[in-house]
Design an enzyme around this catalytic site. Structure first.
Site, PDB file in Angstrom:
ATOM      1  N   HIS A   1      -6.471  -7.183  -0.817  1.00 21.26           N
ATOM      2  CA  HIS A   1      -5.222  -7.468  -1.527  1.00 21.26           C
ATOM      3  C   HIS A   1      -5.539  -8.161  -2.848  1.00 21.26           C
ATOM      4  O   HIS A   1      -6.619  -8.739  -3.017  1.00 21.26           O
ATOM      5  CB  HIS A   1      -4.323  -8.405  -0.702  1.00 21.26           C
ATOM      6  CG  HIS A   1      -3.697  -7.755   0.493  1.00 21.26           C
ATOM      7  ND1 HIS A   1      -2.454  -7.160   0.457  1.00 21.26           N
ATOM      8  CD2 HIS A   1      -4.138  -7.613   1.761  1.00 21.26           C
ATOM      9  CE1 HIS A   1      -2.152  -6.682   1.662  1.00 21.26           C
ATOM     10  NE2 HIS A   1      -3.168  -6.943   2.470  1.00 21.26           N
TER      11      HIS A   1
ATOM     12  N   GLU B   1       3.977  -5.460   0.794  1.00 19.37           N
ATOM     13  CA  GLU B   1       4.606  -6.665   1.332  1.00 19.37           C
ATOM     14  C   GLU B   1       4.388  -7.881   0.442  1.00 19.37           C
ATOM     15  O   GLU B   1       5.206  -8.805   0.427  1.00 19.37           O
ATOM     16  CB  GLU B   1       4.086  -6.945   2.745  1.00 19.37           C
ATOM     17  CG  GLU B   1       2.577  -7.121   2.828  1.00 19.37           C
ATOM     18  CD  GLU B   1       2.105  -7.254   4.264  1.00 19.37           C
ATOM     19  OE1 GLU B   1       2.770  -7.959   5.044  1.00 19.37           O
ATOM     20  OE2 GLU B   1       1.060  -6.651   4.596  1.00 19.37           O
TER      21      GLU B   1
END
Length: 273
Positions: free
Chosen positions: A41, A109
């Site tokens: 990420h 998300e």
């Protein structure tokens, strides 16, 4: 085949310190774990530090000699395939062939896509990007000439030297639909994701029936919490999952876990059944 055990970590928060990740990898190897895998990420939820997984994995490779190392998973639609190919190839050579590349379509998300103007549509777009990227990555690894003029990526590759070690590719597949089945069966394994990571033995059997990989070794990776070293553990029974076809269990950590608790669980070694 015997089940293998990995630790599955976010390089966020306490584990955003690459020195902490090196210590985790060293202690995981000493405690008998078979692999150490990092989330991929660029952002986390809230003001939480995030570190680059590939740089950290390189340092972890230099500090270990046995455990497999890799990303789980790298969302290919927000990566340039040539860069991923070189990152994984470099880790493979640095570690003596201990690299696994985990790939998927990615999720937004934390805003990893939308906050940087990356495409978010699943239908056609991101899936097609992942397929094109995988073709280019494998072509670069092979060292063979290759020309690709796709919708999303292009490549015109000359003859080069192939990677000296084969790099397995595991593809993330979300239950119950498993729309990534065709992508997974072209590669070396599937990382099965259920609701809250939970996957049942029956879901493993159904996924393997869809995948229908019977002609070669194929890894089935599940994640969750099975170590009795957790505080107030609810330990799942891993034997039925292994009997259904699981080949890897990835003990899952989050960045809310204090570093001392993470190290306690890792030092306790893999769960046994």
């Amino acid at each position: 085949m015997p089940t293998k055990f990995a630790v599955y970590l976010p390089p966020f928060g306490p584990l955003a310190d690459p020195n902490a990740l090196v210590e985790v990898a060293r202690r995981a190897e000493a405690a008998g774990w078979d692999g150490v895998f990092l989330w991929d990420h660029v952002l986390a939820d809230g003001p939480v530090e995030v570190t680059d997984p590939w740089v950290a994995l390189g340092a972890m490779a230099a500090a270990t000699s046995r455990v497999l190392l890799g990303t789980m998973v790298s969302p290919l639609p927000r990566h340039r395939p040539a860069v991923v190919a070189r990152q994984a190839g470099t880790l493979s050579r640095l570690s003596g062939g201990r690299c696994v590349l985990g790939v998927g379509l990615g999720a937004d998300e934390y805003g990893d896509f939308t906050r940087f103007g990356e495409p978010t549509g699943l239908a056609g777009g991101r899936a097609a990007m992942a397929d094109e990227a995988l073709s280019i990555i494998q072509a670069l690894w092979s060292g063979q000439p290759y020309v690709h003029a796709g919708t999303h990526f292009c490549a015109d590759l000359p003859q080069t030297h192939p990677e000296p070690h084969r790099i397995p590719i595991w593809v993330a597949g979300t239950l119950p639909g498993l729309g990534s089945a065709a992508r997974a069966v072209r590669h070396d394994g599937v990382f099965l994701l259920g609701e809250n990571l939970t996957v049942t033995p029956e879901e493993v059997r159904r996924a393997l029936a869809v995948l229908a990989v019977n002609d070669r070794p194929f890894d089935v990776v599940l994640a969750g919490n099975a170590s009795p070293a957790w505080e107030n553990p609810t330990v799942p029974d891993l034997r039925p999952l292994a009997d259904a076809g699981m080949t890897w269990w990835a003990e899952s950590f989050v960045h809310y876990d204090p570093l001392d608790l993470t190290l306690t669980v890792i030092d306790a070694g893999p769960p046994r059944f």
